[in-house]
Design a protein around this motif. Structure first.
Motif, PDB file in Angstrom:
ATOM      1  N   ARG A 104      36.197  41.645  49.321  1.00 35.64           N
ATOM      2  CA  ARG A 104      37.104  40.154  48.756  1.00 35.64           C
ATOM      3  C   ARG A 104      36.615  39.690  50.909  1.00 35.64           C
ATOM      4  O   ARG A 104      37.361  39.726  51.411  1.00 35.64           O
TER       5      ARG A 104
ATOM      6  N   THR B  32      35.904  46.543  41.364  1.00 34.76           N
ATOM      7  CA  THR B  32      36.515  45.457  41.775  1.00 34.76           C
ATOM      8  C   THR B  32      34.733  44.171  41.685  1.00 34.76           C
ATOM      9  O   THR B  32      34.338  44.742  42.153  1.00 34.76           O
ATOM     10  N   PHE B  34      35.063  40.227  42.245  1.00 36.88           N
ATOM     11  CA  PHE B  34      36.474  39.117  42.205  1.00 36.88           C
ATOM     12  C   PHE B  34      35.701  37.691  41.926  1.00 36.88           C
ATOM     13  O   PHE B  34      34.422  37.691  42.539  1.00 36.88           O
ATOM     14  N   TRP B  35      36.248  36.441  41.775  1.00 43.14           N
ATOM     15  CA  TRP B  35      35.667  35.489  40.874  1.00 43.14           C
ATOM     16  C   TRP B  35      36.601  35.018  41.381  1.00 43.14           C
ATOM     17  O   TRP B  35      36.938  34.054  42.172  1.00 43.14           O
ATOM     18  N   TYR B  36      35.332  33.953  41.897  1.00 46.10           N
ATOM     19  CA  TYR B  36      35.276  32.053  43.133  1.00 46.10           C
ATOM     20  C   TYR B  36      34.654  31.016  41.883  1.00 46.10           C
ATOM     21  O   TYR B  36      33.881  30.834  41.122  1.00 46.10           O
ATOM     22  N   LEU B  46      38.892  31.969  46.205  1.00 48.60           N
ATOM     23  CA  LEU B  46      38.642  32.935  45.477  1.00 48.60           C
ATOM     24  C   LEU B  46      39.912  32.797  44.538  1.00 48.60           C
ATOM     25  O   LEU B  46      41.420  32.275  45.111  1.00 48.60           O
ATOM     26  N   THR B  49      41.355  38.903  41.668  1.00 47.26           N
ATOM     27  CA  THR B  49      40.317  39.718  42.293  1.00 47.26           C
ATOM     28  C   THR B  49      40.128  40.637  40.460  1.00 47.26           C
ATOM     29  O   THR B  49      41.542  41.186  40.021  1.00 47.26           O
ATOM     30  N   GLU B  59      45.118  34.461  43.094  1.00 47.13           N
ATOM     31  CA  GLU B  59      45.479  34.151  44.131  1.00 47.13           C
ATOM     32  C   GLU B  59      46.695  33.072  44.463  1.00 47.13           C
ATOM     33  O   GLU B  59      46.686  32.893  42.592  1.00 47.13           O
ATOM     34  N   CYS B  94      31.249  34.902  40.778  1.00 43.71           N
ATOM     35  CA  CYS B  94      31.704  35.868  40.545  1.00 43.71           C
ATOM     36  C   CYS B  94      30.852  36.846  41.489  1.00 43.71           C
ATOM     37  O   CYS B  94      29.592  36.683  42.040  1.00 43.71           O
TER      38      CYS B  94
END
Lengths: 117, 116
Positions: A104, B32, B34-36, B46, B49, B59, B94
Motif C-alpha cells: 500500500r 492482495t 490495490f486499485w488506484y 488509492l 484494497t 478508502e 492496479c
C-alpha cells in the motif's frame, strides 16, 4: 496518516546534465520504505529506486541516486547524465513497514521532468 | 520478472452502464491487490484494497456500491464501475505485491475509462 509532498510540479534538464527532484514526507513511524517511480507517457509505473528507512546509506541504481535525510524527512532523487528517455512524470511514494498486507503506497503529487536535447 | 496485466487498456462506455476492469498477476499469486485512480496530471490515489476470499477495504470517500471489487482467485481482481457517469472518467491502475509483505509492487498498464 502519512503524506508525501513534491513541491516541483515541473523540472527540466539538459541532456547529459544532472537534475535533482525533491520530496518530503510526514510520518510518525520510525520504520518505512520510500520509493521513486517513473511514469512515462505510456502511463506504466516503473520503479526507479527504493530506500529502507533503517538504512543510513543512500540507495543508488546506476545513474539514479537518492539523498535520504531521515531527520528532515526528505528524500530527493538525483539523476545524473540525463537521457532523453528519462523524460517522464516522477512520483515519490511512501510505504509503512507496518503494512503487512502488501504494498500500500502513498504517492506525492508528481514532478514532470523534461529532458532537452 | 513478475508481471501484472490489466485489461482493457482503454474503454468508452455510455452513461448509466457498467464497465469491468481486470487485473491479473501472471506468474505469481497475489492475495492482495490495490486499485488506484489517477486524474490527468495528478497523483495516484488509492481507492481500495482487494483481498482474495474476503471483502475489499475501501478508502474514505470511495463509494463501495459504485466501485465493486471482486478478488475471486489468487491471480485475478476485478473492478466494476457501476452506473458510470462522466465524472468517473479517469485512469485506473492496479498493483500487486510480489509476495505477501513484499516491498516491491508491480503495476498494471492502467485503464483509461471514458464515460460519454
Amino acid at each position: 496518516a502519512q503524506t508525501v509532498t513534491q513541491s516541483q510540479p515541473e523540472m527540466s534538464v539538459q541532456e547529459a546534465e544532472t537534475v535533482t527532484l525533491s520530496c518530503t514526507y510526514d510520518t510518525s513511524e520510525s520504520d518505512y520504505y520510500l520509493f521513486w517511480y517513473k511514469q512515462p507517457p505510456s502511463r506504466q509505473m516503473i520503479l526507479v529506486i527504493r530506500q529502507e528507512a533503517y538504512k543510513q546509506q543512500n540507495a543508488t541504481e546506476n545513474r539514479f541516486s537518492v539523498n535520504f535525510q531521515k531527520a528532515a524527512k526528505s528524500f530527493s532523487l538525483k539523476i545524473s547524465d540525463s537521457q532523453l528517455g528519462d523524460a517522464a512524470m516522477y512520483f515519490c511514494a511512501y510505504r509503512s513497514a507496518l503494512e503487512t498486507s502488501g504494498s500500500r503506497l502513498t504517492f506525492g503529487e508528481g514532478t514532470q521532468l523534461t529532458v532537452n536535447p | 520478472g513478475a508481471v501484472v496485466s490489466q485489461h482493457p487498456s482503454r474503454v468508452i462506455c455510455k452513461s448509466g452502464t457498467s464497465v469491468k476492469i481486470e487485473c491479473r498477476s501472471l506468474d505469481f499469486q497475489a492475495t492482495t491487490m490495490f486499485w488506484y485512480r489517477q486524474f490527468p496530471k495528478q497523483s495516484l490515489m488509492l481507492m481500495a484494497t482487494s483481498n482474495e476470499g474476503s471483502k475489499a477495504t475501501y478508502e474514505q470517500g470511495v463509494e463501495k456500491d459504485k466501485f465493486l471489487i471482486n478478488h475471486a482467485s489468487l491471480t485475478l481482481s476485478t473492478l466494476t464501475v457501476t452506473s458510470a457517469h462522466p465524472e468517473d472518467s479517469s485512469f485506473y491502475i492496479c498493483s500487486a505485491p510480489r509476495a505477501q509483505g513484499s516491498t516491491e509492487a508491480f503495476f498494471g498498464q492502467g485503464t483509461r475509462l471514458t464515460v460519454v
